[in-house]
Design a protein around this motif. Structure first.
Motif, PDB file in Angstrom:
ATOM      1  N   MET A   1     105.188  39.419  77.072  1.00  0.00           N
ATOM      2  CA  MET A   1     106.322  40.190  76.582  1.00  0.00           C
ATOM      3  C   MET A   1     107.614  39.659  77.189  1.00  0.00           C
ATOM      4  SD  MET A   1     106.962  44.293  76.960  1.00  0.00           S
ATOM      5  CE  MET A   1     107.691  44.218  78.594  1.00  0.00           C
ATOM      6  N   ARG A   2     108.634  39.612  76.338  1.00  0.00           N
ATOM      7  CA  ARG A   2     109.954  39.185  76.796  1.00  0.00           C
ATOM      8  C   ARG A   2     110.931  40.328  76.503  1.00  0.00           C
ATOM      9  NH1 ARG A   2     111.233  33.804  76.969  1.00  0.00           N
ATOM     10  NH2 ARG A   2     112.913  34.074  75.472  1.00  0.00           N
TER      11      ARG A   2
ATOM     12  N   VAL B  44     110.348  38.235  81.818  1.00  0.00           N
ATOM     13  CA  VAL B  44     109.124  37.705  81.210  1.00  0.00           C
ATOM     14  C   VAL B  44     107.929  38.263  81.980  1.00  0.00           C
ATOM     15  CG1 VAL B  44     107.829  35.589  80.698  1.00  0.00           C
ATOM     16  CG2 VAL B  44     110.345  35.586  80.567  1.00  0.00           C
ATOM     17  N   THR B  45     106.988  38.868  81.282  1.00  0.00           N
ATOM     18  CA  THR B  45     105.814  39.404  81.995  1.00  0.00           C
ATOM     19  C   THR B  45     104.916  38.252  82.451  1.00  0.00           C
ATOM     20  OG1 THR B  45     104.762  39.758  79.841  1.00  0.00           O
ATOM     21  CG2 THR B  45     105.827  41.650  80.876  1.00  0.00           C
TER      22      THR B  45
ATOM     23  N   ASP C 123     101.878  37.561  82.262  1.00  0.00           N
ATOM     24  CA  ASP C 123     100.863  37.035  81.338  1.00  0.00           C
ATOM     25  C   ASP C 123     101.425  36.024  80.348  1.00  0.00           C
ATOM     26  OD1 ASP C 123     102.083  39.648  80.350  1.00  0.00           O
ATOM     27  OD2 ASP C 123     101.176  38.901  78.511  1.00  0.00           O
ATOM     28  N   GLU C 124     102.749  35.910  80.284  1.00  0.00           N
ATOM     29  CA  GLU C 124     103.372  34.960  79.346  1.00  0.00           C
ATOM     30  C   GLU C 124     103.369  33.530  79.875  1.00  0.00           C
ATOM     31  OE1 GLU C 124     105.345  35.193  76.358  1.00  0.00           O
ATOM     32  OE2 GLU C 124     104.822  37.282  75.968  1.00  0.00           O
TER      33      GLU C 124
END
Lengths: 203, 203
Positions: A1-2, A184-185, A187-188
């Motif tokens: 997620m951004r 930025v999470t 996991d990205e």
């Protein structure tokens, strides 16, 4: 997620623009981006389905600091050997932890008035804590990180070293903490422990 | 004016007890004491007439930190000569400004678990800023102060000095910043520039 703050409204960045969080959630979350971090797990759950919502155009010039009012800012000094050597200082055995006082934080496109000719800059990785982190084991650290972003750490070097050697004041003039534009999470990214940072000057 | 957080509710202390701010203002202010500082001039105006409202009983044991979520905490070290001498340090020409990270703040009656045998304590005067203060002349300083209270500055001396000499971390263990119980506006004291502080140990 951004995630970004687009002109004062929390916005999820998607391929073709952005999803306005307050509109898409019918007011359950946002528009204040800072409030999202107070209920991060619930917000993450909502965000998973946000791709289905209509997107709006995003103007990069209107993206602000994605973490405008953090409760506290932990800044780690001399955190890699090359920087300690460049600074002519020893690598401390305990991390040199100071703060950038939150009022110095600003957006990624800020114009900063320099208070003197002694201002230096350093690009920084910024980790935003999303859930309470108290006496956390090193291996569990990333589980508490909402996301990462980029910051500039401006420093008035004379004040930084004069103030009884306490770094915080000289690093906190107005505008000395540009941040963003995007959270930025973890996991990205392929490996959040192996990130490259860069800083370009005058293009 | 004397202001306190009585069991989670902003309360004006009056001769025979307290005036519950949210009740007396019909919800215009409070019960969150921290939110009052965001609109301090308007709250002061309301508080002037608060003596006319019915008072409730106040239990001193239920008074909490009157400033639970400050945006930033400026801590000034070695700020008088006797203390610098006691610490074996020179008086700095620029104030040694560090922070106590806000999560360490707690109430005046807190029980604090000490992380080691190296914990020291110092009584502190705490000035709470009530209006934006940016490049303020020294003579105008008090005009920005909402009030004063008392704090304890606990320090883990080994961590304080080990962390690259940056004081903030060793002064911010959980519970290391007891504050309160009462915020007193500057007009309540004869001369706010001439205050005595004391600290009693084991009675």
């Amino acid at each position: 997620m951004r995630l970004a703050d687009h002109d004062g409204r929390a916005t999820l960045l998607v391929e073709d623009g952005g999803v306005d969080v307050a509109t898409a959630s019918d007011g359950r979350f946002g528009p204040d981006i800072q409030a999202l971090y107070d209920e991060w797990p619930a917000f993450l759950e909502f965000a998973e389905g946000a791709g289905a919502f209509p997107s709006v155009a995003v103007d990069e010039a209107r993206l602000r600091n994605p973490v405008p009012r953090p409760r506290q800012v932990f800044a780690i000094g001399l955190n890699y050997r090359a920087h300690a050597a460049e600074s002519g200082m020893e690598v401390p055995s305990t991390p040199a932890t100071f703060t950038k006082f939150p009022a110095c934080l600003t957006g990624p496109g800020a114009e900063v008035a320099l208070p003197s000719g002694n201002v230096d800059w350093e690009v920084e990785l910024v980790a935003v804590i999303g859930t309470r982190a108290d006496r956390v084991a090193e291996a569990d650290g990333w589980a508490h990180v909402a996301g990462i972003t980029v910051g500039q750490d401006l420093s008035e070097r004379v004040v930084q070293l004069a103030a009884g050697g306490q770094f915080s004041l000289g690093k906190s003039y107005r505008g000395f903490g540009p941040m963003g534009p995007v959270l930025v999470t973890p996991d990205e990214v392929d490996d959040p422990d192996d990130l490259a940072l860069g800083c370009a000057l005058d293009g």
